[in-house]
Design a protein around this motif. Structure first.
Motif, PDB file in Angstrom:
ATOM      1  N   LYS A 157       0.836  -1.209   0.000  1.00  0.00           N
ATOM      2  CA  LYS A 157       0.000   0.000   0.000  1.00  0.00           C
ATOM      3  C   LYS A 157       0.869   1.257   0.000  1.00  0.00           C
ATOM      4  O   LYS A 157       0.533   2.268  -0.632  1.00  0.00           O
ATOM      5  CB  LYS A 157      -0.932  -0.011   1.218  1.00  0.00           C
ATOM      6  CG  LYS A 157      -2.003  -1.102   1.197  1.00  0.00           C
ATOM      7  CD  LYS A 157      -2.936  -0.964   2.384  1.00  0.00           C
ATOM      8  CE  LYS A 157      -4.020  -2.044   2.366  1.00  0.00           C
ATOM      9  NZ  LYS A 157      -3.437  -3.407   2.549  1.00  0.00           N
ATOM     10  N   ASN A 158       1.980   1.214   0.745  1.00  0.00           N
ATOM     11  CA  ASN A 158       2.890   2.360   0.739  1.00  0.00           C
ATOM     12  C   ASN A 158       3.525   2.551  -0.628  1.00  0.00           C
ATOM     13  O   ASN A 158       3.724   3.680  -1.089  1.00  0.00           O
ATOM     14  CB  ASN A 158       3.984   2.170   1.794  1.00  0.00           C
ATOM     15  CG  ASN A 158       3.498   2.506   3.192  1.00  0.00           C
ATOM     16  OD1 ASN A 158       3.118   3.626   3.487  1.00  0.00           O
ATOM     17  ND2 ASN A 158       3.483   1.499   4.062  1.00  0.00           N
ATOM     18  N   SER A 193       0.976   4.189  -2.842  1.00  0.00           N
ATOM     19  CA  SER A 193       0.850   5.613  -2.530  1.00  0.00           C
ATOM     20  C   SER A 193       2.057   6.398  -3.045  1.00  0.00           C
ATOM     21  O   SER A 193       1.925   7.541  -3.490  1.00  0.00           O
ATOM     22  CB  SER A 193       0.716   5.814  -1.020  1.00  0.00           C
ATOM     23  OG  SER A 193      -0.421   5.136  -0.516  1.00  0.00           O
ATOM     24  N   LEU A 241       3.096  10.524  -3.035  1.00  0.00           N
ATOM     25  CA  LEU A 241       2.986  10.743  -1.595  1.00  0.00           C
ATOM     26  C   LEU A 241       4.205  10.196  -0.865  1.00  0.00           C
ATOM     27  O   LEU A 241       4.649   9.077  -1.120  1.00  0.00           O
ATOM     28  CB  LEU A 241       1.726  10.072  -1.044  1.00  0.00           C
ATOM     29  CG  LEU A 241       0.384  10.625  -1.519  1.00  0.00           C
ATOM     30  CD1 LEU A 241      -0.761   9.796  -0.953  1.00  0.00           C
ATOM     31  CD2 LEU A 241       0.226  12.088  -1.114  1.00  0.00           C
ATOM     32  N   VAL A 301       1.488   9.753   3.737  1.00  0.00           N
ATOM     33  CA  VAL A 301       0.523   8.649   3.714  1.00  0.00           C
ATOM     34  C   VAL A 301      -0.059   8.437   5.107  1.00  0.00           C
ATOM     35  O   VAL A 301      -1.282   8.310   5.288  1.00  0.00           O
ATOM     36  CB  VAL A 301       1.196   7.362   3.211  1.00  0.00           C
ATOM     37  CG1 VAL A 301       0.222   6.180   3.311  1.00  0.00           C
ATOM     38  CG2 VAL A 301       1.656   7.530   1.772  1.00  0.00           C
ATOM     39  N   SER A 308      -3.916   9.553   5.963  1.00  0.00           N
ATOM     40  CA  SER A 308      -4.854   8.493   6.375  1.00  0.00           C
ATOM     41  C   SER A 308      -5.542   8.867   7.683  1.00  0.00           C
ATOM     42  O   SER A 308      -6.766   8.691   7.833  1.00  0.00           O
ATOM     43  CB  SER A 308      -4.099   7.170   6.547  1.00  0.00           C
ATOM     44  OG  SER A 308      -3.561   6.747   5.316  1.00  0.00           O
TER      45      SER A 308
END
Length: 501
Positions: free
Chosen positions: A424-425, A428, A433, A438, A442
């Motif tokens: 997910k990182n 992003s 980002l 991030v 969030s």
């Protein structure tokens, strides 16, 4: 009364001196130049010789200077370097390098936030793009780190003339500086970093005891950065020095084209002097010099600057410089040779043809060059983190993402994330980002603004038909959505552009 007629004695030969004849050329059409030089200091032949003897340190300095001069004067060379220097997006993540599941969560979170804030402060996209701009132009970048707590971070470019490679630490290059360069300007020493001031005074004290001491002093690795494009060789060699010759050719053909266009606008008016046909003397003209000069000057005064007047007793045949029908544009050919010499597709900077497949493969080849430098920067960055944190639990990983493959990498990470891969990182990062962004975004969107509760999910294009492809009698049918123009082949694009029959 008889009128006496006196005959005026006429010279049997009316001749001209060379000096007088030279004055007849009123408008000089010859604008020959005393040799062309694209660079005032270097000729094309000299540049070739310098490249061949690049192992000489003096020639390495000259190559760097030539690269700077060509960068300032050649738009092709400038765009080439910007293409490589500005390609990377410096998308990055902060993965752990130790077993963090059994560590104190508060301690782990604290260091993750600190590293995220530090990397955000560095502004990698801006600082490292400047680093690569210099590195691709000069082959090497020498920099000094200026950091003030959590407020500012800046990389100062060190002068090439006082720097020299000296060692390798953790796979990262270190350099030394010439302390003797400060001797003549000690009053300006305060402008340099504290470390340099301290080491200069220390070096000067040692020199008083031992005059033969080396002038080169290595700076602390935690305060420096050194990035070299040609990492596999110690010599300084601009990575695109091989195309310097092509740059000279482009400028040379431009000058020739200007000369040809200028010559095509010229005109010569020829006035033929009448000569006596019944005379046995040479240079026996029918009119005298004063009479001839009167009409010559009359014609010269009324013609424009690009028209010359010649007065001569000889027949003058017109000479024309017709264009060569077969590839007469030397500038275009020289420009094509330039891009072929760099290995970079000319399609990136012009529209001579439209082979998208060939262009895509060319870009991938260019990306490989940039990825090697991203690895250098990543290793330097992680060595820098070692100097900032005693018990380092995280590293920075720079992803192989460029402005050209950004969409492709996003799709790859998205597909992996859908199957539960912890990226997910990474996903992003591909959209620009930073890790700290991030985490904070969030928290902001989910916990504070609760946007996931307020916003209505957008309808997916996979469940909707393309309005443009649905006719009035098929409005209820669903079909496959059209691909973006960037994802289709050239033939498909041309078929779409065809009018409906």
């Amino acid at each position: 009364m008889t009128e006496e007629i006196k005959e005026v004695a006429r010279p049997s030969v009316v001749s001209f001196k060379k000096e007088e004849f030279a004055k007849l050329i009123i408008n000089d059409l010859s604008s020959s130049k005393s040799g062309r030089k694209f660079l005032k200091k270097y000729k094309q032949s000299e540049v070739r010789e310098i490249i061949e003897n690049y192992k000489d340190e003096k020639n390495q300095e000259k190559l760097r200077e030539i690269s700077l001069l060509i960068w300032a004067k050649s738009p092709q060379y400038q765009r080439l370097l910007k293409h490589f220097a500005g390609m990377a997006t410096f998308a990055h993540v902060v993965p752990p390098i130790k077993e963090i599941r059994k560590m104190n969560k508060t301690k782990v979170m604290k260091q993750y936030v600190e590293i995220g804030e530090l990397v955000k402060l560095m502004n990698l996209r801006h600082e490292m793009t400047k680093v690569l701009s210099v590195a691709f132009r000069e082959d090497i970048f020498y920099g000094y780190i200026h950091k003030e707590g959590t407020k500012s971070f800046h990389i100062q470019q060190m002068p090439f003339e006082i720097c020299k490679l000296s060692s390798v630490e953790d796979g990262v290059l270190n350099y030394s500086i010439d302390m003797s360069s400060f001797e003549k300007n000690e009053d300006q020493l305060y402008k340099w970093a504290d470390e340099i001031q301290y080491k200069y005074r220390e070096w000067k004290a040692l020199k008083e005891k031992n005059p033969k001491i080396s002038k080169w002093v290595e700076l602390d690795a935690k305060n420096t950065i050194c990035i070299k494009v040609n990492e596999d060789m110690l010599e300084i060699f601009p990575p695109f020095a091989g195309v310097f010759d092509s740059v000279f050719d482009i400028e040379g053909f431009k000058e020739l084209r200007k000369d040809k266009e200028k010559l095509g606008n010229y005109m010569v008016l020829a006035q033929k002097l009448p000569m006596r046909t019944d005379s046995d003397n040479n240079n026996d003209f029918l009119i005298d010099k004063d009479f001839m000069m009167f009409f010559h000057n009359q014609a010269s005064d009324v013609v424009p600057e690009n028209v010359g007047v010649i007065t001569s007793p000889m027949e003058i045949d017109p000479i024309t410089f017709k264009e060569n029908k077969a590839d007469n544009d030397g500038v275009g050919k020289a420009t094509r040779d330039f891009w072929e010499g760099t290995g970079v597709s000319q399609l990136l900077f012009s529209s001579d043809n439209n082979s998208s497949a060939g262009l895509a493969m060319s870009i991938k080849s260019d990306e490989e060059i940039v990825f090697q430098l991203l690895t250098q920067i990543e290793r330097w960055l992680n060595r820098y983190l070692k100097g900032q944190f005693k018990d380092l639990m995280f590293n920075v990983s720079i992803l192989p993402v460029t402005r050209f493959n950004q969409g492709e990498m996003y799709k790859m990470y998205l597909e992996n994330a859908q199957y539960g891969v912890p990226v997910k990182n990474h996903l992003s990062a591909t959209v620009g980002l930073d890790p700290i962004e991030v985490m904070n975004m969030s928290f902001l969107e989910n916990d504070l603004l609760k946007m996931h509760e307020e916003w209505i999910p957008l309808q997916s294009s996979h469940t909707m038909s393309d309005p443009a492809s649905v006719s009035s009698d098929q409005s209820g049918d669903e079909g496959r959505p059209k691909k973006d123009d960037a994802d289709i082949a050239d033939e498909t694009s041309r078929d779409r552009d065809k009018p409906n029959s």
